[in-house]
Scaffold this motif. Structure first.
Motif, PDB file in Angstrom:
ATOM      1  N   UNK A 147       0.829  -1.220   0.000  1.00 38.44           N
ATOM      2  CA  UNK A 147       0.000   0.000   0.000  1.00 38.44           C
ATOM      3  C   UNK A 147       0.862   1.267   0.000  1.00 38.44           C
ATOM      4  N   UNK A 148       2.174   1.091  -0.132  1.00 37.20           N
ATOM      5  CA  UNK A 148       3.080   2.245  -0.186  1.00 37.20           C
ATOM      6  C   UNK A 148       3.249   2.944   1.150  1.00 37.20           C
ATOM      7  N   UNK A 149       3.095   2.194   2.252  1.00 36.73           N
ATOM      8  CA  UNK A 149       3.177   2.781   3.589  1.00 36.73           C
ATOM      9  C   UNK A 149       4.564   2.512   4.170  1.00 36.73           C
ATOM     10  N   UNK A 150       5.258   3.576   4.556  1.00 37.14           N
ATOM     11  CA  UNK A 150       6.603   3.470   5.107  1.00 37.14           C
ATOM     12  C   UNK A 150       6.549   3.218   6.618  1.00 37.14           C
ATOM     13  N   UNK A 186      -5.573   4.822   8.850  1.00 38.94           N
ATOM     14  CA  UNK A 186      -6.800   4.065   8.573  1.00 38.94           C
ATOM     15  C   UNK A 186      -6.626   3.122   7.382  1.00 38.94           C
ATOM     16  N   UNK A 187      -5.855   3.560   6.388  1.00 40.29           N
ATOM     17  CA  UNK A 187      -5.556   2.689   5.255  1.00 40.29           C
ATOM     18  C   UNK A 187      -4.821   1.440   5.737  1.00 40.29           C
ATOM     19  N   UNK A 244      -6.108  -2.391   5.437  1.00 40.47           N
ATOM     20  CA  UNK A 244      -5.289  -3.323   4.653  1.00 40.47           C
ATOM     21  C   UNK A 244      -4.936  -4.565   5.468  1.00 40.47           C
ATOM     22  N   UNK A 245      -4.540  -4.370   6.708  1.00 39.16           N
ATOM     23  CA  UNK A 245      -4.151  -5.509   7.548  1.00 39.16           C
ATOM     24  C   UNK A 245      -5.360  -6.344   7.953  1.00 39.16           C
ATOM     25  N   UNK A 246      -6.465  -5.688   8.194  1.00 39.89           N
ATOM     26  CA  UNK A 246      -7.687  -6.411   8.566  1.00 39.89           C
ATOM     27  C   UNK A 246      -8.096  -7.364   7.440  1.00 39.89           C
ATOM     28  N   UNK A 247      -7.972  -6.893   6.216  1.00 37.35           N
ATOM     29  CA  UNK A 247      -8.293  -7.741   5.059  1.00 37.35           C
ATOM     30  C   UNK A 247      -7.217  -8.791   4.827  1.00 37.35           C
ATOM     31  N   UNK A 248      -5.957  -8.383   4.959  1.00 34.79           N
ATOM     32  CA  UNK A 248      -4.835  -9.286   4.675  1.00 34.79           C
ATOM     33  C   UNK A 248      -4.883 -10.537   5.554  1.00 34.79           C
TER      34      UNK A 248
END
Length: 421
Positions: free
Chosen positions: A380-383, A404-405, A409-413
């Protein structure tokens, strides 16, 4: 027949109408043949009002008189609850902490429970009465009223449950259980039917506001099963478990052995307002870390994530740690004040970070959870700025704009969106 302690928080007893509603939950349990004790908080906002009056009277007040004033909030609620229950035909009597007695140390305003004599409570329940006990307070060895500080009512309820050997301690609040993450961020968040003490303790410390840390620690130590459920559910509605089957609503916080299927990740938490402070070019010698974090401890500043990087020749190190944004200025002053004991080049810092954590007892037996978390965020391009891990948790610090992104993302992953997860 079961023995149950029911605890109602401030929003659950905010006025007489809500006290009547809460009393219907008590009645349902009594009608089912259970022995019941009740622990209550002060009405919502009342404790803050009482504290305000104390501070208005004198900024430098006696802590013993502070406790005497502030403890009155729960006494009002306990009396009203006992009156309402009696009106419903349920024999009830209110008990202040000192009447039980709930014995504490003498740390006024932040006392800790040392012992509870269950004799009177046991007798009342065995005789068919419902004792209504003031949360948040007890009695010191000196005979003075004490208050337990933040989270005191939850802690009182767990301690009472342990003392009377209750089968369960039901914590009634304004949410209907513990969720895989904040439903306001991820609409697909699911209510958990069970969660282990360890997972709940991690989630409480990482930003989940459902239960106070002290109460979970005590429940885990005393093996008191907790049930988190909503006061605002219809007390007369059929009791339905999170999976839709007949049973107990809410989330059961219990020993890990009670949970058959252990998910790798049970929840994703978010804590905002994290400040990052880095001490650059610190002379790397024994006692440096103790001096840095001792100075912060002396100011009662809670430090969270800590990372240390040593230079190639081992002479210098960078120490990075996080504190709440609200403690940032005090932390910087404390570090500057410790320069006599800590040689460092400069301080670099930033406020407004977000800590994202994944929690699950299943992480113990599954390798690569941290690596998969990092990959999910990278996709997701998160550093990631900082990383800390424990046996059942991995936390990262990121920029708040991606918070929040990252949670979604982790909840879905980790498959937490799925109904059968």
């Amino acid at each position: 027949m079961a023995r149950i302690v029911l605890k109602f928080g401030g929003t659950s007893v905010a006025n007489v109408e809500r006290i009547r509603h809460a009393a219907r939950h008590v009645k349902r349990e009594v009608d089912a043949g259970n022995q019941v004790s009740v622990v209550v908080s002060a009405m919502s906002g009342k404790t803050n009002e009482l504290v305000g009056w104390v501070n208005e009277s004198s900024p430098l007040h006696d802590a013993r008189e502070y406790d005497a004033v502030v403890a009155s909030g729960e006494q009002v609620t306990a009396g009203l609850m006992a009156i309402v229950l009696s009106e419903m035909g349920i024999p009830s009597r209110s008990f202040s902490g000192w009447q039980v007695p709930i014995k504490t140390d003498d740390a006024h305003g932040a006392a800790r429970i040392t012992d509870i004599d269950p004799t009177e409570l046991n007798k009342r329940m065995e005789d068919g009465w419902v004792p209504v006990i003031t949360g948040f307070q007890g009695i010191a060895p000196s005979g003075r009223i004490t208050t337990l500080g933040r989270g005191g009512s939850d802690t009182s309820a767990v301690a009472v449950a342990a003392a009377v050997k209750a089968d369960r301690c039901d914590i009634y609040t304004d949410v209907d259980g513990v969720y895989t993450t904040d439903p306001r961020i991820t609409p697909k968040a699911r209510r958990l039917s069970k969660i282990s003490f360890e997972e709940m303790l991690e989630m409480a410390s990482l930003g989940a506001k459902v239960l106070m840390i002290r109460s979970v620690e005590l429940a885990m130590a005393q093996k008191v099963r907790l049930l988190v459920r909503s006061t605002f559910d219809d007390p007369d509605a059929p009791q339905v478990a999170p999976d839709g089957t007949p049973g107990v609503p809410g989330t059961l916080v219990c020993d890990e052995d009670e949970i058959m299927e252990k998910q790798i990740v049970s929840g994703v938490t978010l804590a905002r307002g994290e400040a990052k402070i880095t001490l650059r070019d610190v002379k790397d010698k024994p006692g440096v870390a103790a001096a840095v974090f001792g100075a912060l401890a002396d100011e009662s500043i809670v430090v969270d994530m800590i990372v240390q990087n040593v230079s190639d020749d081992g002479s210098l190190t960078d120490i990075t740690f996080t504190v709440p944004d609200s403690e940032y200025d005090k932390a910087v002053r404390a570090i500057e004040g410790a320069r006599a004991n800590v040689e460092f080049g400069k301080i670099s810092s930033s406020k407004g970070g977000a800590k994202i954590s994944v929690v699950g007892v299943g992480m113990r037996s599954h390798a690569g959870v941290a690596a998969s978390m990092f990959k999910a965020l990278a996709d997701k391009g998160i550093n990631i700025q900082l990383i800390t891990t424990s046996e059942i948790k991995t936390s990262v610090l990121i920029d708040d704009e991606y918070a929040e992104l990252a949670v979604r993302a982790l909840h879905t992953y980790y498959g937490l969106d799925k109904e059968d997860a």
